[in-house]
Design a protein around this motif. Sequence first.
Motif, PDB file in Angstrom:
ATOM      1  N   VAL A   1      58.740  36.543  30.954  1.00 26.16           N
ATOM      2  CA  VAL A   1      57.714  37.100  31.618  1.00 26.16           C
ATOM      3  C   VAL A   1      58.002  36.923  33.275  1.00 26.16           C
ATOM      4  N   VAL A   2      57.636  37.950  33.894  1.00 25.64           N
ATOM      5  CA  VAL A   2      57.969  37.760  35.402  1.00 25.64           C
ATOM      6  C   VAL A   2      56.724  38.456  36.229  1.00 25.64           C
ATOM      7  N   GLY A   3      55.939  37.817  36.914  1.00 29.30           N
ATOM      8  CA  GLY A   3      54.955  38.395  37.707  1.00 29.30           C
ATOM      9  C   GLY A   3      55.434  39.066  38.952  1.00 29.30           C
ATOM     10  N   ALA A   4      54.927  40.336  39.189  1.00 27.87           N
ATOM     11  CA  ALA A   4      55.300  41.024  40.568  1.00 27.87           C
ATOM     12  C   ALA A   4      54.159  41.375  41.148  1.00 27.87           C
ATOM     13  N   PRO A   5      53.432  40.786  41.872  1.00 24.09           N
ATOM     14  CA  PRO A   5      52.456  40.802  42.638  1.00 24.09           C
ATOM     15  C   PRO A   5      52.546  41.755  43.997  1.00 24.09           C
ATOM     16  N   LEU A   6      53.027  42.884  43.479  1.00 20.56           N
ATOM     17  CA  LEU A   6      53.353  43.763  44.987  1.00 20.56           C
ATOM     18  C   LEU A   6      52.046  44.229  45.024  1.00 20.56           C
ATOM     19  N   ASP A   7      51.641  44.693  46.235  1.00 20.20           N
ATOM     20  CA  ASP A   7      50.277  45.377  46.869  1.00 20.20           C
ATOM     21  C   ASP A   7      50.851  46.234  47.891  1.00 20.20           C
ATOM     22  N   ALA A   8      51.659  46.891  48.058  1.00 19.46           N
ATOM     23  CA  ALA A   8      52.009  47.446  49.346  1.00 19.46           C
ATOM     24  C   ALA A   8      51.661  49.020  49.645  1.00 19.46           C
ATOM     25  N   THR A   9      51.580  49.691  48.577  1.00 17.98           N
ATOM     26  CA  THR A   9      51.443  51.316  48.782  1.00 17.98           C
ATOM     27  C   THR A   9      50.045  51.762  47.913  1.00 17.98           C
ATOM     28  N   THR A  10      49.268  50.874  47.485  1.00 15.56           N
ATOM     29  CA  THR A  10      47.978  51.150  46.828  1.00 15.56           C
ATOM     30  C   THR A  10      47.361  52.239  47.670  1.00 15.56           C
ATOM     31  N   THR A  11      46.743  53.233  46.986  1.00 13.74           N
ATOM     32  CA  THR A  11      46.367  54.275  47.911  1.00 13.74           C
ATOM     33  C   THR A  11      44.837  54.393  47.933  1.00 13.74           C
ATOM     34  N   PHE A  12      43.979  53.577  47.105  1.00 10.99           N
ATOM     35  CA  PHE A  12      42.448  53.595  46.979  1.00 10.99           C
ATOM     36  C   PHE A  12      41.978  52.400  47.008  1.00 10.99           C
ATOM     37  N   GLN A  13      41.963  51.513  46.007  1.00 12.63           N
ATOM     38  CA  GLN A  13      41.396  50.274  45.965  1.00 12.63           C
ATOM     39  C   GLN A  13      42.430  49.024  45.951  1.00 12.63           C
ATOM     40  N   PRO A  14      43.079  48.448  47.019  1.00 12.37           N
ATOM     41  CA  PRO A  14      43.874  47.474  46.886  1.00 12.37           C
ATOM     42  C   PRO A  14      43.524  46.290  45.941  1.00 12.37           C
ATOM     43  N   GLY A  15      44.311  45.331  45.714  1.00  8.01           N
ATOM     44  CA  GLY A  15      44.163  44.190  45.082  1.00  8.01           C
ATOM     45  C   GLY A  15      45.378  43.772  43.912  1.00  8.01           C
ATOM     46  N   THR A  16      46.104  44.676  43.748  1.00 11.19           N
ATOM     47  CA  THR A  16      47.092  44.625  42.715  1.00 11.19           C
ATOM     48  C   THR A  16      48.022  43.195  42.880  1.00 11.19           C
ATOM     49  N   ARG A  17      47.877  42.518  44.140  1.00  8.70           N
ATOM     50  CA  ARG A  17      48.641  41.311  44.353  1.00  8.70           C
ATOM     51  C   ARG A  17      48.113  40.091  43.464  1.00  8.70           C
ATOM     52  N   PHE A  18      46.516  40.485  43.147  1.00 11.17           N
ATOM     53  CA  PHE A  18      46.152  39.375  42.093  1.00 11.17           C
ATOM     54  C   PHE A  18      46.199  39.709  40.617  1.00 11.17           C
ATOM     55  N   GLY A  19      46.957  40.750  40.446  1.00 10.31           N
ATOM     56  CA  GLY A  19      47.066  41.036  38.703  1.00 10.31           C
ATOM     57  C   GLY A  19      47.793  40.228  37.974  1.00 10.31           C
ATOM     58  N   PRO A  20      49.067  39.612  38.256  1.00  7.03           N
ATOM     59  CA  PRO A  20      49.601  38.587  37.618  1.00  7.03           C
ATOM     60  C   PRO A  20      48.809  37.391  37.224  1.00  7.03           C
ATOM     61  N   ASP A  21      48.063  36.835  38.360  1.00  8.45           N
ATOM     62  CA  ASP A  21      47.342  35.844  37.984  1.00  8.45           C
ATOM     63  C   ASP A  21      46.012  35.905  37.088  1.00  8.45           C
ATOM     64  N   ARG A  22      45.570  37.171  37.218  1.00  8.17           N
ATOM     65  CA  ARG A  22      44.399  37.694  36.519  1.00  8.17           C
ATOM     66  C   ARG A  22      44.539  37.840  35.077  1.00  8.17           C
ATOM     67  N   ILE A  23      45.975  38.319  34.803  1.00 10.12           N
ATOM     68  CA  ILE A  23      46.371  38.784  33.434  1.00 10.12           C
ATOM     69  C   ILE A  23      46.585  37.378  32.730  1.00 10.12           C
ATOM     70  N   ARG A  24      47.192  36.284  33.618  1.00 10.27           N
ATOM     71  CA  ARG A  24      47.369  34.988  32.938  1.00 10.27           C
ATOM     72  C   ARG A  24      46.015  34.189  32.612  1.00 10.27           C
ATOM     73  N   ARG A  25      45.006  34.387  33.342  1.00  8.53           N
ATOM     74  CA  ARG A  25      43.815  33.721  33.208  1.00  8.53           C
ATOM     75  C   ARG A  25      42.766  34.128  32.197  1.00  8.53           C
ATOM     76  N   PHE A  26      43.005  35.547  32.028  1.00  4.29           N
ATOM     77  CA  PHE A  26      41.975  36.250  31.157  1.00  4.29           C
ATOM     78  C   PHE A  26      42.692  36.477  29.773  1.00  4.29           C
ATOM     79  N   SER A  27      43.831  35.921  29.488  1.00  7.00           N
ATOM     80  CA  SER A  27      44.590  35.843  28.240  1.00  7.00           C
ATOM     81  C   SER A  27      44.423  34.575  27.647  1.00  7.00           C
ATOM     82  N   GLU A  28      43.751  33.546  28.341  1.00  6.19           N
ATOM     83  CA  GLU A  28      43.752  32.219  27.915  1.00  6.19           C
ATOM     84  C   GLU A  28      42.934  32.213  26.506  1.00  6.19           C
ATOM     85  N   SER A  29      42.025  32.934  26.316  1.00  5.86           N
ATOM     86  CA  SER A  29      41.266  32.758  24.986  1.00  5.86           C
ATOM     87  C   SER A  29      41.822  33.301  23.874  1.00  5.86           C
ATOM     88  N   TYR A  30      42.887  34.165  24.067  1.00  6.26           N
ATOM     89  CA  TYR A  30      43.536  34.692  22.766  1.00  6.26           C
ATOM     90  C   TYR A  30      44.150  33.777  21.978  1.00  6.26           C
TER      91      TYR A  30
END
Length: 273
Positions: A16-45
Amino acid sequence: MFPGATTDREAASYVVVGAPLDATTTFQPGTRFGPDRIRRFSESYDDYHRATDSRFTDLGVHDAGDVHPWDDVRDYLDHLAAELRSAVLDGAVPVAMGGEHTVTCAGVEAVEPDALVVVDAHLDLRESYGGNPWNHACIARRALEVVDHAHVIGARTGSPEEWDRAEAADVTVVPPEEAGEWARSLSEREPFDGKSVYLSVDVDAADPAYAPGTGTMEPFGLDAREMREVVRAVAPHTEGFDVVEVNDRDDGQAAALAGKLLREFVHAHAASR
């Protein structure tokens, strides 16, 4: 660390490799936080997966952390591709967490598959967007410079030029209302004919009711079970995977869905081995 990704790098079957690229988002930015949020909200599984009678912690998953981006997107994608390719060379399956959808270009470059299957609300077949050919709206077009065929599952919007490009023989578009049946009949139709596949899941393929935390929401999309059906059906054919376009603009719904689909991919792929 992605929960359950406890295997040492040298022994890993999935990296697994996180790639928090947030360079060309065209409407709502924030994908730089994606990998960390995926990890955090997978903790309960739960570790145990009933459908495959397997435990995630037994499947050889390693979290290699994030490859942090810089201003030059193309240069970053080259570097990310090298990181993902190192997993391939070690006999492991690269599993990327975005980050904007542009990171798929690095995954395709690393794996060099015959076909791309992308679950997405958008066709992403633009030659360029805003003058930039390495925009997240162009990933299917860029992938077609490497792969022989692109299957776009769940697409429901695009420019006139994109719909024209989608009519070519090397593109298959499966609309949202047909995605479930496409997945259920995959084994009977054998659409890949033994060819290698890279699977990319853009979380905006889901209807915004299920995943509002994404950059470019598009109503009338897939539900979570339909996305799971597609991932489970395609996983046995797949040599690389990513889930992308999660941002921080919801209460964790998009990240929770992305993390669960990542786990579904690993369980289904491992079971097929």
